[in-house]
Design an enzyme around this catalytic site. Structure first.
Site, mmCIF file in Angstrom:
data_model
loop_
_atom_site.group_PDB
_atom_site.id
_atom_site.type_symbol
_atom_site.label_atom_id
_atom_site.label_comp_id
_atom_site.label_asym_id
_atom_site.label_seq_id
_atom_site.Cartn_x
_atom_site.Cartn_y
_atom_site.Cartn_z
ATOM 1 N NE ARG A 75 -2.354 -1.344 3.584
ATOM 2 C CZ ARG A 75 -1.904 -0.559 4.539
ATOM 3 N NH1 ARG A 75 -1.986 0.762 4.417
ATOM 4 N NH2 ARG A 75 -1.363 -1.058 5.626
ATOM 5 C CE1 TYR A 117 0.417 -5.807 -1.624
ATOM 6 C CE2 TYR A 117 -0.913 -3.985 -0.799
ATOM 7 C CZ TYR A 117 -0.244 -5.168 -0.584
ATOM 8 O OH TYR A 117 -0.247 -5.729 0.665
ATOM 9 N N GLY A 133 -4.311 -3.713 -1.540
ATOM 10 C CA GLY A 133 -4.959 -2.597 -0.836
ATOM 11 C C GLY A 133 -5.122 -1.357 -1.694
ATOM 12 C CE LYS A 141 -6.216 -3.585 4.547
ATOM 13 N NZ LYS A 141 -6.465 -4.049 5.918
ATOM 14 C CG HIS A 163 -7.470 -3.042 10.088
ATOM 15 N ND1 HIS A 163 -6.180 -2.615 10.285
ATOM 16 C CD2 HIS A 163 -7.386 -4.035 9.171
ATOM 17 C CE1 HIS A 163 -5.357 -3.305 9.522
ATOM 18 N NE2 HIS A 163 -6.065 -4.179 8.851
ATOM 19 C CB SER A 195 -0.521 -4.139 8.306
ATOM 20 O OG SER A 195 -1.529 -3.246 7.938
ATOM 21 C CB CYS A 230 0.283 -7.256 14.494
ATOM 22 S SG CYS A 230 1.286 -5.829 14.800
ATOM 23 C CB THR A 282 -3.790 -13.703 8.789
ATOM 24 O OG1 THR A 282 -4.065 -12.464 8.135
ATOM 25 C CG2 THR A 282 -4.309 -14.843 7.941
ATOM 26 C CG ASP A 325 -7.872 -6.987 6.498
ATOM 27 O OD1 ASP A 325 -7.046 -6.676 7.379
ATOM 28 O OD2 ASP A 325 -7.980 -6.380 5.431
ATOM 29 N NE ARG A 377 0.106 -8.677 1.995
ATOM 30 C CZ ARG A 377 -0.646 -8.088 2.928
ATOM 31 N NH1 ARG A 377 -1.837 -8.562 3.229
ATOM 32 N NH2 ARG A 377 -0.197 -7.039 3.574
ATOM 33 N N GLY A 430 -0.795 -20.718 18.655
ATOM 34 C CA GLY A 430 -1.856 -21.535 19.262
ATOM 35 C C GLY A 430 -1.980 -21.352 20.772
ATOM 36 C CG ASP A 431 1.066 -21.985 23.545
ATOM 37 O OD1 ASP A 431 0.449 -22.849 24.207
ATOM 38 O OD2 ASP A 431 2.126 -22.221 22.929
ATOM 39 C CG ASN A 432 -1.502 -15.811 21.031
ATOM 40 O OD1 ASN A 432 -0.681 -15.701 21.944
ATOM 41 N ND2 ASN A 432 -1.244 -15.395 19.791
HETATM 42 C C1 OXD Z 1 -3.083 -4.561 5.606
HETATM 43 C C2 OXD Z 1 -3.646 -5.694 4.861
HETATM 44 O O1 OXD Z 1 -2.136 -3.950 5.136
HETATM 45 O O2 OXD Z 1 -4.551 -6.328 5.388
HETATM 46 O O3 OXD Z 1 -3.600 -4.279 6.700
HETATM 47 O O4 OXD Z 1 -3.216 -5.946 3.742
HETATM 48 MN MN MN Z 2 -5.361 -5.370 7.145
#
Ligand code: OXD
Ligand code: MN
Length: 590
Positions: free
Chosen positions: A73, A201, A203, A210, A230, A252, A254, A257, A277, A374, A499-501
């Site tokens: 983006r 791209y 986004g 977005k 978001h 983004s 972090c 997903t 998302d 991606r 998975g521990d989250n």
């Molecule tokens: C972002 C995405 O950048 O989901 O947040 O692609």
């Molecule tokens: Mn996103």
């Protein structure tokens, strides 16, 4: 007589001058034709738009390489064109709408010469949902047309649904000649219009994502009384079979997903996904907050996705149920014709093409896959898809989680004192930056609600809107903050994550159900360590204590920095948020 859509498409065709105009129907047959045509079309620097991957190991999967300058983006080229700058706020680039339209018309003149203009009719949200929006996007590249089939519900029936209405959501997109100097992503909120030139791209180009579902939709939400966020949406099932619906906002890359697709480390707990998302949130007649995911696919970051970190996503990518699955800017194993990326959990290929199609070997210092490479895959391929995904009314939300990547200060999890206090916690969240947008990595960027790049109007007014939504609910979700990324003095992560989250989510659910107490601190309620389910996890007591530590000394510089954020919005920052700030400052002795 021509319909409003036909008149609009004609008008754009006169401007862009395509060789032909093709109306998509969103069918699988058509997607095959577009992919086949893309395989023969060397539209991007002599590279075909699509290449077939190993269909045995990756059924229905294709590789796309973008223009090398077009990999993320472009926030500095993204504008929100309200009639006045104040409405756009300091969080957006702004241009006068008439001036922006004149500039875009100039750049668009003849931009589709010798190309096909694809007309994409789609809805964001289930077509039967009262919250869904009917949209038309134009584009001149099959990659975008096919990606939109995955990410949205595309169908000719949308055209009938719009009928003679003029107020359908409009997206105009052309890759132009990929010239970064002629690249602009322009939003016209009052016209429900996005106009994007020069980038293919995600986004920047899949305008339902977005651009519409966050930037324009957040503005519609402000006017109509709902929220476009978001956020991940997920259902967490406990061993008794009760499902609690939770949203989570993280900037983004972090791990949003991974969270949406989590395979639980706790026996008896399951995570069902509804989206990774975007969430549209409405106050229901029952006084609760209801969420739908306007999208129907995942556009996720490939590097770091593996059978260890995200087995459900790896299964979805190989499932081959929905046609097609796309990979963008990953590497290609030349021996096996399979996609590969760093952090895939398998050894690098002996011989490969890197994301730009250049020869690559493991001894090279360069990355084989682009860090922001991606996958685009249908949500219907997900083995953990919630059975409520297609419910037009959505799911009722009991908890909202906000997070960011902070290597110090923020505990693994805490619960806000109430809605208003939670809005303040979400507003001050921040994250060390990532590669999903083109800016430097590793710098702390404040990102209220993970919406800084996506809020289509002044963020001060946006926070006011959050407070107003809170006031309308008789049964609001509880608000939590999480931080999977706190480090020890040796710079090692304290928490295993992934998975521990689920252990954190279990505590969240226990708090929602009122089944555990918590410790009141100036920032909110922090868990008693005894209330965490740590079965099967080896983690030392000092580490746990450090994970949950609220060190008031460290909060002084933090609050000074938060003040700068709040001041940026001047009179638009709600007094309630300032009151929360002052209370925390006093309680923290800062
Ligand atoms: C972002 C995405 O950048 O989901 O947040 O692609
Ligand atoms: Mn996103």
């Amino acid at each position: 007589m021509a319909t409003a859509i036909e008149r609009w498409v004609d008008e754009q065709a006169r401007l862009f001058k395509p060789k032909k105009v093709y109306w998509c129907d969103g069918s699988e047959k058509e997607a095959h034709e577009l992919v086949e045509a893309g395989i023969l079309d060397e539209q991007i620097e002599g590279q075909p738009v699509f290449q077939a991957l190993n269909q045995h190991r990756w059924p229905k999967a294709f590789l796309h390489r973008s223009h090398p300058s077009d990999v993320a983006r472009v926030e500095h080229l993204t504008y929100v064109c309200h009639p006045d700058k104040e409405t756009a706020g300091p969080n957006n680039n702004w241009m006068d709408p008439d001036e922006a339209k004149r500039m875009m018309a100039k750049l668009s003149d003849g931009a589709m010469r010798d190309k096909t203009m694809y007309v994409l009719p789609y809805t964001m949200g289930h077509p039967d949902s009262p919250y869904a929006k009917a949209c038309i996007q134009l584009t001149d590249i099959a990659y975008v047309a096919v990606s939109m089939r995955i990410m949205t519900r595309m169908s000719r029936s949308v055209i009938d649904k719009i009928g003679s209405r003029e107020d359908f959501v409009k997206g105009i997109h052309s890759v132009g000649d990929f010239d970064p100097n002629k690249r602009f992503i322009m939003h016209f909120p009052d016209d429900h219009l996005v106009w994007s030139i020069g980038s293919g791209y995600g986004g920047n180009a899949l305008l339902g994502k977005k651009c519409f579902s966050l930037r324009i939709a957040s503005w519609l939400g402000k006017q109509e009384g709902w929220l476009a966020e978001h956020m991940v949406i997920m259902g967490v099932e406990d061993p008794k079979g009760n499902v609690t619906y939770i949203t989570a906002a993280l900037p983004s890359a972090c791990g949003k997903t991974n969270l949406a697709m989590m395979r639980s480390a706790l026996p008896g707990y399951k995570v069902w996904t509804l989206g990774d998302d975007i969430a549209w949130l409405n106050v229901g007649p029952d006084g609760r907050l209801w969420a739908i995911n306007p999208e129907s696919g995942f556009f996720g970051v490939a590097p770091g996705t593996s059978m260890q970190t995200n087995p459900n996503m790896m299964t979805a990518l190989k499932k081959g149920a929905f046609y097609p699955t796309l990979f963008t800017n990953t590497a290609l194993d030349l021996d096996t014709n399979e996609p590969w990326w760093e952090g895939m959990g398998i050894p690098p290929p002996r011989s490969a093409l890197d994301w730009q199609g250049e020869h690559w070997e493991p001894s090279y210092k360069t990355k084989a896959a682009h860090p922001n490479s991606r996958f685009t895959v249908s949500i219907y391929n997900a083995p953990n898809l919630s059975k409520e995904f297609d419910d037009p009314k959505g799911v009722p939300i009991s908890a909202m989680i906000f997070g960011g990547k902070r290597t110090s200060l923020i505990p693994l999890v805490f619960e806000s004192l109430n809605w208003q206090n939670g809005v303040f916690a979400a507003a001050r969240m921040g994250s060390e930056t990532t590669a999903a947008a083109t800016h430097k990595e590793g710098v702390l960027r404040r990102d209220p609600m993970a919406m800084l790049p996506f809020c289509g109007y002044n963020m001060g007014d946006y926070l006011q809107h959050w407070l107003a939504i809170g006031a309308r609910m008789t049964n609001p979700p509880k608000i939590f903050a999480v931080n999977w990324f706190r480090k020890d003095e040796k710079n090692k992560f304290l928490w295993p994550g992934f998975g521990d989250n689920i252990r954190v989510l279990k505590w969240v659910i226990d708090r929602v159900n009122g089944s555990v107490e918590a410790k009141r601190t100036p920032i909110g309620f922090v868990p008693h360590i005894k209330d965490l389910d740590l079965r099967g996890l080896k983690i030392s007591k000092p580490k746990l204590e450090r994970l949950f530590k609220v060190d008031l000394k460290e909060w002084r510089p933090e609050l000074a920095d938060v003040r700068k954020l709040l001041e940026k919005f001047g009179d638009h920052m709600p007094p309630e948020i300032w009151r929360e700030y002052e209370t925390l400052k006093k309680e923290a002795g800062a």
